[in-house]
Design an enzyme around this catalytic site. Structure first.
Site, PDB file in Angstrom:
ATOM      1  NE  ARG A 188     -28.322  -5.270  -4.383  1.00  7.58           N
ATOM      2  CZ  ARG A 188     -28.235  -6.757  -4.185  1.00  7.58           C
ATOM      3  NH1 ARG A 188     -27.668  -7.179  -3.439  1.00  7.58           N
ATOM      4  NH2 ARG A 188     -29.230  -7.458  -5.091  1.00  7.58           N
ATOM      5  CG  HIS A 248     -22.262  -9.359  -4.148  1.00  8.63           C
ATOM      6  ND1 HIS A 248     -22.769  -8.168  -4.546  1.00  8.63           N
ATOM      7  CD2 HIS A 248     -23.248 -10.184  -3.935  1.00  8.63           C
ATOM      8  CE1 HIS A 248     -23.990  -8.218  -4.603  1.00  8.63           C
ATOM      9  NE2 HIS A 248     -24.442  -9.395  -4.122  1.00  8.63           N
TER      10      HIS A 248
HETATM   11  C1  GLV Z   1     -27.275 -11.064  -4.526  1.00  5.98           C
HETATM   12  O1  GLV Z   1     -26.915 -10.185  -4.085  1.00  5.98           O
HETATM   13  C2  GLV Z   1     -28.783 -11.073  -5.009  1.00  5.98           C
HETATM   14  O2  GLV Z   1     -29.539 -10.238  -4.857  1.00  5.98           O
HETATM   15  O3  GLV Z   1     -29.107 -12.324  -5.290  1.00  5.98           O
END
Ligand code: GLV
Length: 313
Positions: free
Chosen positions: A228, A276
């Site tokens: 994160r 991400h």
């Molecule tokens: C992505 O970051 C997830 O937590 O699936």
């Protein structure tokens, strides 16, 4: 009458979930916030990604909040505002573990084999072979040895890297040298070429990737953050890269997503940015897993992959 389930998915992650959920659970009506109506007392389940507290609070009868991803930090941080009876469940999906492992391998190989350096050499039309360490001498450390961390560590070990792991408990993992807790952190960091963060985000891990930690890594180490954005103190990373202590960073997660235009990470020569994507949820397997969990809940059985409220993962 159909059972109603609250559905909330913030922008950018709504990959047509309901097109998959609806045929799998035909007896369920998935309701968005704007369609809840004034009486929500029939709703006990929510499936969500990054929900605001105000949305969940519209359904005081909630008992189960299921994440549409592996992470649950965006739900767990709201727990103080939710009734005690609420259980939180996450995805634990082998497809996501494989995706994360491939991202880990690709990125570690990039640094280990000096591919960035050859990219730069190509730009200068320069033919300059360079000797690299054997994989067995290239030391990769994974912080956070949960489901995904364990898979990544074992995949890296499987292609020959020297892999160590750090976690709160130091629970043994086959073929991985484990370090535990605060006492183990210094020895763990001190010998790494590459640090991968796969920690859950909790009050204890927020900001853990900071200047003090970078100072405990050897010079020229690299960082991969796939956990994160809030694990990282961004200014400290920039300072460590600019001072020449750290050699590079690959970042898949950010404090603010999408990463704002003009942010220094976009153009920093030592930072690689991905949006991400290291391990996106796999909609078909995720839907099947969540559907089975909802069916367990409605049958009064134990819901799988729930999160410990105290630890937050
Ligand atoms: C992505 O970051 C997830 O937590 O699936």
């Amino acid at each position: 009458m159909k059972r109603r389930v609250l559905y909330f998915c913030d922008h950018g992650r709504d990959w047509g979930w309901l097109d998959h959920f609806q045929p799998r659970l035909p007896g369920v009506e998935f309701v968005r916030e704007e369609d809840l109506g004034s009486d929500t007392s029939d709703i006990e389940v929510a499936i969500v990604w990054n929900p605001p507290l105000s949305v969940l609070q519209k359904v005081p009868t909630l008992k189960l909040v299921h994440s549409l991803g592996a992470g649950v930090d965006a739900i767990v941080r709201l727990m103080d505002g939710l009734p005690d009876q609420v259980q939180v469940a996450r995805l634990v999906d082998p497809v996501m573990a494989q995706r994360m492992s491939l991202y880990g391998i690709a990125t570690v190989v990039h640094y280990h084999r000096g591919l960035d350096r050859f990219d730069a050499q190509q730009g200068r039309q320069e033919w300059k072979p360079a000797f690299r360490l054997d994989a067995a001498d290239y030391r990769v450390g994974v912080m956070g040895m949960g489901y995904l961390g364990t898979h990544v560590a074992q995949a890296l070990g499987g292609v020959g890297y020297h892999v160590s792991g750090w976690s709160r408990s130091g629970r043994g993992v086959e073929r991985v040298q484990m370090f535990a807790g605060e006492d183990g952190l210094g020895p763990f960091l001190s010998e790494l070429h590459c640090l991968i963060c796969l920690l859950p985000l909790t009050p204890g891990t927020r900001g853990i990737l900071n200047g003090e930690l970078f100072g405990r890594l050897p010079k020229d180490a690299v960082l991969i953050n796939v956990a994160r954005g809030e694990h990282l103190v961004e200014e400290d990373l920039l300072a460590s890269l600019d001072s020449g202590h750290l050699a590079g960073a690959t970042l898949d997660v950010f404090r603010h997503e999408p990463l704002p235009k003009g942010h220094p990470f976009w153009s920093h020569p030592k930072v690689r940015v991905t949006p991400h994507i290291s391990s996106l949820s796999n909609v078909p397997t995720a839907v099947e897993q969540i559907a089975q969990n909802l069916e367990r809940f409605w049958a009064g059985e134990t819901v799988q992959n729930t999160v410990d409220r105290v630890h937050g993962y």
